[in-house]
Design a protein around this motif. Structure first.
Motif, short mmCIF file in Angstrom:
data_model
loop_
_atom_site.label_atom_id
_atom_site.label_comp_id
_atom_site.label_asym_id
_atom_site.label_seq_id
_atom_site.Cartn_x
_atom_site.Cartn_y
_atom_site.Cartn_z
N TRP A 69 0.83 -1.21 0.00
CA TRP A 69 0.00 0.00 0.00
C TRP A 69 0.86 1.25 0.00
N ILE A 70 0.40 2.30 -0.71
CA ILE A 70 1.08 3.59 -0.68
C ILE A 70 0.05 4.70 -0.94
N THR A 71 0.30 5.87 -0.36
CA THR A 71 -0.48 7.06 -0.66
C THR A 71 0.27 7.91 -1.67
N ILE A 72 -0.44 8.32 -2.73
CA ILE A 72 0.13 9.21 -3.74
C ILE A 72 -0.84 10.37 -3.90
N GLY A 73 -0.39 11.53 -3.47
CA GLY A 73 -1.30 12.68 -3.46
C GLY A 73 -2.45 12.44 -2.51
N ASP A 74 -3.68 12.61 -3.00
CA ASP A 74 -4.86 12.41 -2.17
C ASP A 74 -5.45 11.01 -2.31
N ALA A 75 -4.80 10.17 -3.09
CA ALA A 75 -5.33 8.82 -3.32
C ALA A 75 -4.39 7.77 -2.73
N SER A 76 -4.92 6.58 -2.53
CA SER A 76 -4.09 5.46 -2.08
C SER A 76 -4.17 4.34 -3.11
N TYR A 77 -3.07 3.58 -3.20
CA TYR A 77 -2.94 2.54 -4.22
C TYR A 77 -2.36 1.28 -3.59
N LEU A 78 -2.64 0.15 -4.25
CA LEU A 78 -2.09 -1.12 -3.83
C LEU A 78 -1.32 -1.73 -5.00
N GLN A 79 -0.06 -2.06 -4.73
CA GLN A 79 0.73 -2.81 -5.70
C GLN A 79 0.60 -4.30 -5.38
N PHE A 80 0.61 -5.15 -6.40
CA PHE A 80 0.53 -6.59 -6.17
C PHE A 80 1.09 -7.30 -7.40
N GLY A 81 1.31 -8.62 -7.25
CA GLY A 81 1.61 -9.44 -8.42
C GLY A 81 2.92 -10.18 -8.35
N TYR A 96 5.42 -13.01 -11.18
CA TYR A 96 5.57 -13.85 -12.36
C TYR A 96 4.58 -13.43 -13.46
N TRP A 97 4.16 -14.33 -14.34
CA TRP A 97 3.21 -14.06 -15.41
C TRP A 97 3.44 -12.67 -16.02
N ASP A 98 2.48 -11.75 -15.95
CA ASP A 98 2.68 -10.41 -16.51
C ASP A 98 3.19 -9.41 -15.49
N GLY A 99 3.63 -9.91 -14.33
CA GLY A 99 4.39 -9.07 -13.41
C GLY A 99 3.60 -8.37 -12.34
N ILE A 100 3.96 -7.13 -12.11
CA ILE A 100 3.47 -6.35 -10.97
C ILE A 100 2.46 -5.32 -11.45
N PHE A 101 1.36 -5.20 -10.71
CA PHE A 101 0.25 -4.33 -11.08
C PHE A 101 -0.08 -3.38 -9.93
N GLN A 102 -0.94 -2.41 -10.25
CA GLN A 102 -1.37 -1.43 -9.26
C GLN A 102 -2.87 -1.19 -9.42
N VAL A 103 -3.57 -1.03 -8.29
CA VAL A 103 -4.98 -0.70 -8.31
C VAL A 103 -5.23 0.42 -7.30
N MET A 152 6.84 0.04 -2.74
CA MET A 152 7.07 1.37 -3.28
C MET A 152 7.24 2.38 -2.14
N PHE A 153 8.16 3.32 -2.32
CA PHE A 153 8.32 4.40 -1.35
C PHE A 153 8.66 5.69 -2.09
N GLU A 154 8.38 6.81 -1.43
CA GLU A 154 8.65 8.12 -2.01
C GLU A 154 9.92 8.70 -1.41
N TYR A 155 10.75 9.29 -2.24
CA TYR A 155 11.97 9.95 -1.77
C TYR A 155 12.24 11.14 -2.66
N GLU A 156 12.21 12.33 -2.03
CA GLU A 156 12.41 13.59 -2.74
C GLU A 156 11.44 13.67 -3.91
N ASP A 157 11.91 13.70 -5.15
CA ASP A 157 11.02 13.97 -6.29
C ASP A 157 10.53 12.73 -7.01
N TYR A 158 10.78 11.54 -6.46
CA TYR A 158 10.45 10.32 -7.18
C TYR A 158 9.76 9.30 -6.28
N TYR A 159 9.05 8.40 -6.96
CA TYR A 159 8.54 7.19 -6.32
C TYR A 159 9.41 6.03 -6.79
N TYR A 160 9.90 5.26 -5.84
CA TYR A 160 10.80 4.15 -6.13
C TYR A 160 10.06 2.84 -5.93
#
Length: 318
Positions: free
Chosen positions: A148-160, A162-169, A200-208
């Motif tokens: 889970w991560i917050t980006i701006g005013d919204a929150s997102y979940l990364q998951f996944g 193998y197969w087609d890899g890593i996704f976000q919702v 995922m984490f935020e550092y200065e001007d980027y999301y890593y």
């Protein structure tokens, strides 16, 4: 010539610093570490059964195993609800939410569930079941390894994995996904597409976006080719919702990923990672690894952590 070869071998062995100190109960698998808001105590959550909870006064320990967050398993109806994977805990408005995955090795019959607590302690967790993110063997994605991560005013979940890899919702709230509009963030086109465990984490001007690449376990049966075992890689984006690239500019959706930490010396297959802003050590990456001096079985995995430094805007383990 011999002195040059010796120097090169030493340099390769010592390409990364050894893990930081750990005392007490140092077994971990896919660890997630969070500090309690009220007193700064450290809590570590690990894959297996109902998600093992451990606590300590610092990231170094001494760690004490407290018990399982969901000792009777989960109410999810997909996968193996009695053996939960890859916990991810975050804090919102007085409540801690723990995501977990219910699945089985090699299967895409998977679901992500969530439990909540106000203290993080053993005996305090309430299971809420599925969040609306599931998959089956007909899907190109596998709904495990939530983050889970917050980006701006919204929150997102990364998951996944193998197969087609890593996704976000995008999430409606901490208990519910907004729907099934999933964005692909990372894909490994080679071999069996072995990437997973996004964090995922935020550092200065980027999301890593960090994730684990390579063979995760089974080392006691057959070691993968050298370099094909677990390692920690990273891509970055200015938005956090797509367009991730590695240090060379390769798209993360096209096999991109810059290595942050790989096997070295007695450390084998580091992965299942997270990143924490430690009050003593600053930004650290933590993970599990197989210690060649102890054993390569999952039951012998160790909790590791290292300081992160920065070079040209990219995280580096010294």
């Amino acid at each position: 010539m011999l002195s040059y070869i010796f120097f090169l071998c030493v340099a390769l062995v010592n390409a990364y610093s050894d893990p930081g100190a750990c005392s007490g109960a140092c077994w971990a698998h896919d660890p997630n570490v969070i500090q309690r808001e009220s007193d700064g105590s450290f809590f570590r959550f690990s894959t297996g059964l109902g998600i093992l909870i451990s606590s300590a006064s610092s990231i170094e320990g001494p760690w004490t195993d407290l018990g399982y967050a969901l000792p009777n398993g989960s109410t999810v109806t997909v996968g193996n609800a009695s053996n939960l994977w890859a916990p991810d805990v975050h804090y919102v408005d007085g409540t801690y939410y723990m995501y977990y995955a219910s699945s089985a090795l090699g299967s895409r019959d998977s679901a992500i569930g969530v439990a909540s607590s106000t203290t993080l302690e053993y005996g305090s967790w309430t299971d809420h079941g599925e969040i609306g993110v599931t998959s089956n063997d007909a899907d190109e994605y596998n709904t495990i390894d939530p983050n889970w991560i917050t980006i701006g005013d919204a929150s997102y979940l990364q998951f996944g994995s193998y197969w087609d890899g890593i996704f976000q919702v995008e999430m409606t709230d901490s208990l519910t996904a907004s729907g099934d509009d999933y964005t692909n963030l990372a894909y490994n086109a080679s071999g069996n597409h072995d990437i997973e465990a996004a964090f995922m984490f935020e550092y200065e001007d980027y999301y890593y976006l960090t994730f684990s690449s390579g063979t995760a376990q089974g080392y006691t049966t057959s070691l993968p080719a050298q370099g094909d075992e677990y390692r920690i890689v990273v891509c970055r984006s200015s938005t956090g919702t797509g367009d991730f690239v590695d240090k060379d500019g390769t798209a993360c959706t096209n096999s991109g990923g810059t290595t942050v930490l790989a096997s070295h010396d007695y450390v084998y297959g580091p992965g299942g990672q997270g990143v924490l802003d430690d009050p003593t050590y600053g930004l650290v990456v933590y993970y599990h690894y197989a210690d060649k001096n102890i054993g390569l079985a999952v039951s012998e995995y160790q909790f590791g952590w290292n300081n992160l430094t920065w070079t040209d805007g990219w995280p580096v383990v010294a």
